[in-house]
Scaffold this motif. Structure first.
Motif, PDB file in Angstrom:
ATOM      1  N   LEU A  51     -61.186  62.977  68.021  1.00  0.00           N
ATOM      2  CA  LEU A  51     -60.216  63.278  66.971  1.00  0.00           C
ATOM      3  C   LEU A  51     -60.674  64.472  66.135  1.00  0.00           C
ATOM      4  O   LEU A  51     -61.832  64.537  65.713  1.00  0.00           O
ATOM      5  N   LEU A  52     -59.764  65.382  65.904  1.00  0.00           N
ATOM      6  CA  LEU A  52     -59.995  66.526  65.030  1.00  0.00           C
ATOM      7  C   LEU A  52     -58.957  66.457  63.913  1.00  0.00           C
ATOM      8  O   LEU A  52     -57.765  66.548  64.168  1.00  0.00           O
ATOM      9  N   THR A  53     -59.425  66.251  62.684  1.00  0.00           N
ATOM     10  CA  THR A  53     -58.524  66.008  61.561  1.00  0.00           C
ATOM     11  C   THR A  53     -58.574  67.152  60.565  1.00  0.00           C
ATOM     12  O   THR A  53     -59.651  67.567  60.128  1.00  0.00           O
ATOM     13  N   LEU A  54     -57.393  67.650  60.208  1.00  0.00           N
ATOM     14  CA  LEU A  54     -57.234  68.696  59.189  1.00  0.00           C
ATOM     15  C   LEU A  54     -56.553  68.079  57.975  1.00  0.00           C
ATOM     16  O   LEU A  54     -55.521  67.418  58.101  1.00  0.00           O
ATOM     17  N   GLN A  90     -53.814  65.380  62.678  1.00  0.00           N
ATOM     18  CA  GLN A  90     -54.913  64.907  63.523  1.00  0.00           C
ATOM     19  C   GLN A  90     -54.581  65.138  64.985  1.00  0.00           C
ATOM     20  O   GLN A  90     -53.535  64.707  65.476  1.00  0.00           O
ATOM     21  N   VAL A  91     -55.476  65.834  65.670  1.00  0.00           N
ATOM     22  CA  VAL A  91     -55.318  66.089  67.094  1.00  0.00           C
ATOM     23  C   VAL A  91     -56.226  65.147  67.871  1.00  0.00           C
ATOM     24  O   VAL A  91     -57.432  65.085  67.616  1.00  0.00           O
ATOM     25  N   ASP A  92     -55.640  64.419  68.784  1.00  0.00           N
ATOM     26  CA  ASP A  92     -56.398  63.610  69.734  1.00  0.00           C
ATOM     27  C   ASP A  92     -56.600  64.489  70.963  1.00  0.00           C
ATOM     28  O   ASP A  92     -55.682  64.673  71.773  1.00  0.00           O
ATOM     29  N   LEU A 126     -50.722  65.646  68.792  1.00  0.00           N
ATOM     30  CA  LEU A 126     -50.885  65.891  67.367  1.00  0.00           C
ATOM     31  C   LEU A 126     -50.102  64.844  66.584  1.00  0.00           C
ATOM     32  O   LEU A 126     -48.925  64.599  66.864  1.00  0.00           O
ATOM     33  N   SER A 127     -50.770  64.218  65.609  1.00  0.00           N
ATOM     34  CA  SER A 127     -50.113  63.278  64.694  1.00  0.00           C
ATOM     35  C   SER A 127     -50.146  63.874  63.295  1.00  0.00           C
ATOM     36  O   SER A 127     -51.184  64.370  62.850  1.00  0.00           O
TER      37      SER A 127
END
Length: 353
Positions: free
Chosen positions: A175-178, A232-234, A240-241
């Motif tokens: 997970l990459l969260t901005l 958030q990118v899985d 992308l969520s």
């Protein structure tokens, strides 16, 4: 990371102001004397180039998370102008290039060599945007700085020292969260709210966006609250969520078209909605996400130039901010723009126009 330095550069006296801003930022970031000297050099060269080649512009200095998303703080220096632009960016990055009489032409080349990462975007007739990042440690010889999939820029209303906007990014497994937060109002109390959101993110980045927002709501209760957007990118499932509470905006680009992502009314830390809608879209190699506070004019246009879209996220964010405003349309609020790009290996500088 709520402090922001913005220096209009329209005469030679402001070059010194840009250098002092870089020095103060390095002090806040805890960088040593050697790295501070590098930041001062880069700030001096960028500000000097604004005067010599663009007829003036502005410098913006931000404190940002380091490229490895670990402890510490880096210093990001931006140079923005609406000047004539650079016809050959590749040549401009080499020593000996100059359009100014009596100049050695080593300014941009020295920035490229000195900064941990240096990115430049220029379009003839439209101006130039440069972004230089100074980390706590110099790159080891023969290595390059790791690519950063997220970048952003923040400016304060009236060039105030404290900014109520903030952004950050965190990895947690796949997970990459901005996160972008716009503290209610302006000044120190707004900055306190957005800073609290950034601090809490590191403890909950493994959660989906609605749960992150709920955790932030609890953390921000002692503050005046904030509008918050979470993207958030899985990377494992290429999805992308997005979820937001408040007036933060977002647009995502997929296959050459842009789609708006809408936040839900409310204030994180004060008035939290019973349900938080989540928008899910595919995350492709050509995708790009832009998240911004309401300080960005509502009629801003997403970038269409494919040469810009492929640049480092920090440059994309700074170009959007530059093009959305002008001296005739000054910012009316703290303003932040954050960009998330596919996590791909890139060069530390990009000479594409």
């Amino acid at each position: 990371m709520s402090r922001v330095w913005e220096v209009p550069v329209h005469d030679s006296t402001r070059v010194r102001d840009a250098r002092i801003a870089a020095r103060e930022a390095c002090g806040d970031a805890g960088l040593d004397a050697a790295r501070t000297a590098v930041a001062e050099l880069v700030a001096t060269e960028l500000a000097t180039n604004l005067l010599k080649h663009a007829g003036g512009g502005r410098m913006v200095v931000n404190l940002v998370a380091p490229p490895t998303d670990g402890a510490g703080t880096s210093v990001q220096l931006f140079s923005l102008d609406h000047g004539p632009g650079i016809a050959d960016v590749g040549a401009a990055l080499g020593d000996g290039w100059s359009t100014a009489e009596g100049s050695l032409g080593a300014g941009l080349g020295s920035c490229l060599r000195s900064a941990n990462a240096f990115h430049l975007y220029s379009l003839p007739g439209r101006g130039t945007v440069a972004a230089a990042r100074i980390d706590a440690a110099a790159d080891r010889r023969g290595t390059s700085a790791p690519p950063v999939p997220a970048g952003g820029i923040t400016v304060s209303l009236g060039q105030a020292e404290q900014c109520g906007d903030a952004w950050s990014w965190v990895r947690s497994g796949s997970l990459l969260t901005l996160l972008l937060a716009d503290g209610l109002g302006h000044g120190a109390k707004a900055a306190h709210a957005s800073s609290a959101a950034m601090a809490e993110l590191r403890h909950c980045a493994h959660l989906p966006p609605p749960d992150i927002l709920r955790r932030l709501h609890t953390a921000l209760r002692p503050t005046r609250g904030a509008a918050v957007a979470v993207a958030q990118v899985d990377t494992e499932h290429a999805e992308l969520s997005f979820a937001g509470v408040g007036n933060a905006g977002a647009r995502v680009r997929t296959e050459d078209s842009w789609t708006s992502l809408v936040s839900h009314p409310g204030i994180v830390g004060a008035y939290f909605p019973a349900q938080v809608p989540v928008r899910r879209v595919p995350w492709r190699p050509d995708s790009l996400l832009v998240v911004h506070s309401d300080g960005l004019p509502s009629r801003w246009k997403p970038p269409e130039d494919p040469r810009l879209i492929g640049h480092d996220p920090s440059v994309v964010a700074a170009t959007i901010l530059r093009d959305a405003g002008s001296p005739a349309r000054p910012v009316r609020d703290d303003t932040s723009v954050a960009v998330l790009a596919p996590d791909r290996r890139t060069r530390t500088h990009d000479s594409r126009l």
